[in-house]
Design a protein around this motif. Structure first.
Motif, PDB file in Angstrom:
ATOM      1  N   SER A 294      -3.721 -12.460   5.500  1.00  0.00           N
ATOM      2  CA  SER A 294      -2.421 -13.125   5.576  1.00  0.00           C
ATOM      3  C   SER A 294      -2.548 -14.478   4.890  1.00  0.00           C
ATOM      4  CB  SER A 294      -1.992 -13.319   7.036  1.00  0.00           C
ATOM      5  OG  SER A 294      -2.805 -14.292   7.677  1.00  0.00           O
ATOM      6  N   VAL A 295      -1.413 -15.084   4.572  1.00  0.00           N
ATOM      7  CA  VAL A 295      -1.401 -16.390   3.923  1.00  0.00           C
ATOM      8  C   VAL A 295      -2.042 -17.450   4.817  1.00  0.00           C
ATOM      9  CG1 VAL A 295       0.101 -18.229   3.084  1.00  0.00           C
ATOM     10  CG2 VAL A 295       0.599 -15.857   2.488  1.00  0.00           C
ATOM     11  N   GLY A 296      -1.655 -17.450   6.088  1.00  0.00           N
ATOM     12  CA  GLY A 296      -2.213 -18.449   6.995  1.00  0.00           C
ATOM     13  C   GLY A 296      -3.722 -18.340   7.123  1.00  0.00           C
ATOM     14  N   ALA A 297      -4.213 -17.113   7.251  1.00  0.00           N
ATOM     15  CA  ALA A 297      -5.661 -16.914   7.362  1.00  0.00           C
ATOM     16  C   ALA A 297      -6.363 -17.316   6.077  1.00  0.00           C
ATOM     17  CB  ALA A 297      -5.959 -15.456   7.697  1.00  0.00           C
ATOM     18  N   ALA A 298      -5.744 -17.038   4.917  1.00  0.00           N
ATOM     19  CA  ALA A 298      -6.349 -17.410   3.640  1.00  0.00           C
ATOM     20  C   ALA A 298      -6.532 -18.916   3.545  1.00  0.00           C
ATOM     21  CB  ALA A 298      -5.486 -16.901   2.487  1.00  0.00           C
ATOM     22  N   LEU A 299      -5.525 -19.673   3.952  1.00  0.00           N
ATOM     23  CA  LEU A 299      -5.632 -21.134   3.935  1.00  0.00           C
ATOM     24  C   LEU A 299      -6.767 -21.622   4.821  1.00  0.00           C
ATOM     25  CD1 LEU A 299      -1.869 -22.146   4.105  1.00  0.00           C
ATOM     26  CD2 LEU A 299      -3.451 -22.690   2.251  1.00  0.00           C
ATOM     27  N   GLN A 300      -6.875 -21.043   6.000  1.00  0.00           N
ATOM     28  CA  GLN A 300      -7.922 -21.452   6.917  1.00  0.00           C
ATOM     29  C   GLN A 300      -9.312 -21.117   6.383  1.00  0.00           C
ATOM     30  OE1 GLN A 300      -7.549 -23.308   9.771  1.00  0.00           O
ATOM     31  NE2 GLN A 300      -5.494 -23.490   8.919  1.00  0.00           N
ATOM     32  N   ARG A 301      -9.482 -19.929   5.815  1.00  0.00           N
ATOM     33  CA  ARG A 301     -10.796 -19.554   5.297  1.00  0.00           C
ATOM     34  C   ARG A 301     -11.181 -20.431   4.111  1.00  0.00           C
ATOM     35  NH1 ARG A 301      -9.481 -18.090   9.225  1.00  0.00           N
ATOM     36  NH2 ARG A 301      -9.242 -15.954  10.024  1.00  0.00           N
ATOM     37  N   MET A 302     -10.228 -20.781   3.269  1.00  0.00           N
ATOM     38  CA  MET A 302     -10.519 -21.679   2.154  1.00  0.00           C
ATOM     39  C   MET A 302     -11.047 -23.020   2.652  1.00  0.00           C
ATOM     40  SD  MET A 302      -7.232 -20.792  -0.253  1.00  0.00           S
ATOM     41  CE  MET A 302      -7.494 -22.136  -1.415  1.00  0.00           C
ATOM     42  N   ARG A 303     -10.589 -23.445   3.789  1.00  0.00           N
ATOM     43  CA  ARG A 303     -11.062 -24.696   4.384  1.00  0.00           C
ATOM     44  C   ARG A 303     -12.351 -24.506   5.170  1.00  0.00           C
ATOM     45  NH1 ARG A 303      -7.732 -28.733   5.210  1.00  0.00           N
ATOM     46  NH2 ARG A 303      -9.726 -29.831   5.276  1.00  0.00           N
ATOM     47  N   GLY A 304     -12.825 -23.268   5.285  1.00  0.00           N
ATOM     48  CA  GLY A 304     -14.053 -22.994   6.020  1.00  0.00           C
ATOM     49  C   GLY A 304     -13.846 -22.804   7.503  1.00  0.00           C
ATOM     50  N   SER A 305     -12.621 -22.636   7.925  1.00  0.00           N
ATOM     51  CA  SER A 305     -12.293 -22.499   9.343  1.00  0.00           C
ATOM     52  C   SER A 305     -12.112 -21.039   9.724  1.00  0.00           C
ATOM     53  CB  SER A 305     -11.006 -23.272   9.653  1.00  0.00           C
ATOM     54  OG  SER A 305     -10.600 -23.081  10.990  1.00  0.00           O
ATOM     55  N   GLY A 306     -12.633 -20.660  10.901  1.00  0.00           N
ATOM     56  CA  GLY A 306     -12.413 -19.321  11.433  1.00  0.00           C
ATOM     57  C   GLY A 306     -13.237 -18.230  10.782  1.00  0.00           C
ATOM     58  N   LEU A 307     -14.303 -18.593  10.081  1.00  0.00           N
ATOM     59  CA  LEU A 307     -15.148 -17.567   9.459  1.00  0.00           C
ATOM     60  C   LEU A 307     -15.933 -16.820  10.530  1.00  0.00           C
ATOM     61  CD1 LEU A 307     -16.411 -19.693   6.453  1.00  0.00           C
ATOM     62  CD2 LEU A 307     -14.989 -17.633   6.281  1.00  0.00           C
ATOM     63  N   PRO A 308     -15.982 -15.475  10.483  1.00  0.00           N
ATOM     64  CA  PRO A 308     -16.700 -14.700  11.494  1.00  0.00           C
ATOM     65  C   PRO A 308     -18.206 -14.930  11.402  1.00  0.00           C
ATOM     66  CG  PRO A 308     -15.144 -13.322  10.272  1.00  0.00           C
ATOM     67  CD  PRO A 308     -15.258 -14.607   9.529  1.00  0.00           C
ATOM     68  N   ASP A 309     -18.933 -14.485  12.446  1.00  0.00           N
ATOM     69  CA  ASP A 309     -20.388 -14.571  12.403  1.00  0.00           C
ATOM     70  C   ASP A 309     -20.947 -13.441  11.539  1.00  0.00           C
ATOM     71  OD1 ASP A 309     -20.254 -12.268  13.968  1.00  0.00           O
ATOM     72  OD2 ASP A 309     -20.856 -13.272  15.826  1.00  0.00           O
ATOM     73  N   ALA A 310     -22.257 -13.466  11.312  1.00  0.00           N
ATOM     74  CA  ALA A 310     -22.891 -12.529  10.377  1.00  0.00           C
ATOM     75  C   ALA A 310     -22.664 -11.066  10.744  1.00  0.00           C
ATOM     76  CB  ALA A 310     -24.376 -12.844  10.250  1.00  0.00           C
ATOM     77  N   PRO A 311     -22.863 -10.651  11.996  1.00  0.00           N
ATOM     78  CA  PRO A 311     -22.633  -9.238  12.316  1.00  0.00           C
ATOM     79  C   PRO A 311     -21.202  -8.790  12.047  1.00  0.00           C
ATOM     80  CG  PRO A 311     -23.924 -10.278  14.047  1.00  0.00           C
ATOM     81  CD  PRO A 311     -23.438 -11.379  13.155  1.00  0.00           C
ATOM     82  N   ALA A 312     -20.239  -9.639  12.383  1.00  0.00           N
ATOM     83  CA  ALA A 312     -18.839  -9.283  12.139  1.00  0.00           C
ATOM     84  C   ALA A 312     -18.532  -9.242  10.644  1.00  0.00           C
ATOM     85  CB  ALA A 312     -17.915 -10.279  12.839  1.00  0.00           C
ATOM     86  N   LEU A 313     -19.109 -10.165   9.878  1.00  0.00           N
ATOM     87  CA  LEU A 313     -18.921 -10.156   8.425  1.00  0.00           C
ATOM     88  C   LEU A 313     -19.458  -8.865   7.810  1.00  0.00           C
ATOM     89  CD1 LEU A 313     -19.911 -13.861   7.674  1.00  0.00           C
ATOM     90  CD2 LEU A 313     -17.685 -12.828   7.148  1.00  0.00           C
ATOM     91  N   ALA A 314     -20.649  -8.461   8.252  1.00  0.00           N
ATOM     92  CA  ALA A 314     -21.241  -7.231   7.725  1.00  0.00           C
ATOM     93  C   ALA A 314     -20.400  -6.015   8.093  1.00  0.00           C
ATOM     94  CB  ALA A 314     -22.662  -7.073   8.252  1.00  0.00           C
ATOM     95  N   GLU A 315     -19.843  -6.004   9.292  1.00  0.00           N
ATOM     96  CA  GLU A 315     -19.043  -4.865   9.730  1.00  0.00           C
ATOM     97  C   GLU A 315     -17.790  -4.713   8.880  1.00  0.00           C
ATOM     98  OE1 GLU A 315     -18.869  -1.469  11.935  1.00  0.00           O
ATOM     99  OE2 GLU A 315     -20.465  -2.981  11.848  1.00  0.00           O
ATOM    100  N   LEU A 316     -17.214  -5.821   8.428  1.00  0.00           N
ATOM    101  CA  LEU A 316     -16.049  -5.749   7.550  1.00  0.00           C
ATOM    102  C   LEU A 316     -16.372  -4.966   6.278  1.00  0.00           C
ATOM    103  CD1 LEU A 316     -14.776  -9.433   7.886  1.00  0.00           C
ATOM    104  CD2 LEU A 316     -13.549  -7.386   8.660  1.00  0.00           C
TER     105      LEU A 316
END
Length: 363
Positions: A179-201
Motif C-alpha cells: 500500500s502507499v502508506g506502507a511504502a512510505l514507512q518502509r522507505m523511512r526504515g520503519s516497520g520492517l519485519p524481522d529476518a524470519p518474516a522477511l524470508a517467509e515473504l
C-alpha cells in the motif's frame, strides 16, 4: 512514525527535484516491438553490442523514479561496459500511464506477484531475449536503482530460478509494502519485519529454486530517500533464505569503501554489501579518469567507485579493473538541486494525494 509535516516536506522536495530532472538526448537503446501479452503495460528496450555472439549473458537493468531507460544507461555506463565484454542488455521502462513519476510499482500487489502485472511483463521480455538472441539461460542477471532496486527484489523473489545473480542499489526488501502508506514507512526504515518474516515473504512468492541467486547490495550511508535500514533488511532476507548468519560476514574495503561478504557452503560469495560513505540517494559511479564509468546527473552520483563495473565483476561477466589507468581529473560539479516549493493550498487530502502522486507512490 514520521509526522505529517515531515512526510509532506520530503515529498514536496522530491516533487520539485523530479520535475527538473533532465533526461539525456543520447539513446543507444532500441525498442522491442512485441514480446508477449505485457500485462504490466511496460515498454521494452534493449542493447546488443557490435560483435555480439550467441550464448552470451543478459543483464536486465531497472531504472529509478523520474528516469527512463536511456537516461539510466547514459548515467550508469552499462552499454559502454557491454561493448567491452559482449553481453546483452534489457531495459524494461515504466510508462507514465502506470505511474506518474515513472516508478516501477514495487508496492502494488498486482505487479509484484509471480505471473502477474509488471513482474510478468519483465519475465516475458527476458524470454524474448533468450529466444531471439540465443542468450545463455544460466547467465541472466538483474539490477536496479531505488524503485528499480525494489523491483529487482521482486524479480529475484518471484522468479528465483531464472536469475544467476542480482544487484540492488538503494532499494527495499521484497514484499514489505502493498500500500502507499506502507511504502512510505518502509522507505523511512520503519516497520520492517524481522529476518524470519522477511524470508517467509520470499518463500511464499514462488516455488523454492535449486539454488538462490547471488546478491550484491549497495547503499549510501547518507541516503535520505530510502533509509539504509533497508539494506540491512535485504541482507537479512536473503541470508535467512540460505541459512547464513548475518554476523558471519567477512569485512574488507574496495576502492576505499566498506564491503561485507557472506560465503556459502560451497565457498562462493552468496551476498555482498557495499556501504558508500557519505553518498546520498543514487547509483555510485566513477566518471573521472581515462577509465571513467558513468556520467554524473541526478541520482547518478560520483563516488570514486563504479557500482556498474563491480556488480558485473561479481557476476563474472566483466573485470573490475579500470579499462585504462590514467590521472584523475577533477570531478564535474554536481547537478543543481531544485528547492522545494511551498505546499499549495486546497485542503489536506488534496495536498497529500498530489504529493504521493509526485513521489510515484500513487497511480
Amino acid at each position: 512514525m514520521p509526522g505529517l509535516s515531515e512526510t509532506l516536506s520530503r515529498l514536496a522536495a522530491a516533487r520539485a527535484n523530479a520535475t527538473q530532472m533532465p533526461i539525456p538526448d543520447s539513446d543507444r537503446l532500441a525498442d522491442i516491438a512485441s514480446f508477449g501479452s505485457d500485462p504490466g503495460n511496460l515498454r521494452a528496450r534493449h542493447y546488443i553490442p557490435a560483435g555480439f555472439k550467441a550464448v552470451a549473458p543478459l543483464v536486465v537493468v531497472l531504472h529509478g523514479c523520474t528516469q527512463n531507460a536511456a537516461g539510466y544507461d547514459h548515467g550508469s555506463g552499462w552499454s559502454a561496459l557491454a561493448d567491452r565484454h559482449g553481453f546483452a542488455l534489457l531495459y524494461p521502462e515504466q510508462r507514465p500511464a502506470n505511474n506518474p513519476n515513472r516508478c516501477f510499482n514495487w508496492f502494488a500487489a498486482d505487479d509484484i506477484t509471480r505471473d502477474q502485472g509488471e513482474a510478468l511483463s519483465i519475465r516475458q521480455m527476458i524470454a524474448h531475449m533468450i529466444s531471439d538472441y540465443h542468450i545463455d539461460p544460466t547467465r541472466v542477471f538483474v539490477n536496479g536503482l531505488s524503485a528499480g532496486g525494489a523491483m529487482t527484489m521482486v524479480m529475484l523473489a518471484t522468479y528465483p530460478e531464472l536469475f544467476a545473480g542480482g544487484a540492488v542499489i538503494a532499494g527495499l526488501p521484497y514484499g514489505t509494502a502493498t500500500s502507499v502508506g506502507a511504502a512510505l514507512q518502509r522507505m523511512r526504515g520503519s516497520g520492517l519485519p524481522d529476518a524470519p518474516a522477511l524470508a517467509e515473504l520470499v518463500r511464499d512468492a514462488a516455488p523454492t529454486p535449486l539454488r538462490w541467486p547471488r546478491l550484491s547490495v549497495w547503499h549510501g550511508t547518507s541516503d535520505q530517500t530510502v533509509a539504509p535500514d533497508n539494506m540491512e533488511a535485504i541482507i537479512a532476507q536473503w541470508a535467512a533464505l540460505q541459512g547464513l548468519s548475518v554476523e558471519a560476514a567477512q569485512h574488507d574495503r574496495v576502492d576505499q569503501q566498506a564491503r561485507r561478504r557472506w560465503i556459502g557452503p560451497r565457498g562462493t560469495v552468496q551476498i555482498e554489501a557495499y556501504s558508500i560513505a557519505g553518498l546520498g540517494h543514487g547509483t555510485p559511479i566513477d566518471p573521472v579518469g581515462d577509465g571513467a564509468c558513468g556520467t554524473a546527473m541526478p541520482f547518478m552520483l560520483p563516488a570514486e567507485i563504479c557500482s556498474t563495473r563491480h556488480i558485473a565483476g561479481s557476476w563474472g561477466i566483466a573485470d573490475t579493473a579500470r579499462a585504462k589507468a590514467g590521472p584523475r581529473r577533477a570531478a564535474p560539479p554536481p547537478p543543481p538541486r531544485a528547492t522545494a516549493r511551498p505546499v499549495a493550498q486546497g485542503g489536506v487530502a488534496k495536498v497529500i494525494s498530489d504529493a504521493l502522486r509526485a513521489a510515484g507512490l500513487m497511480r
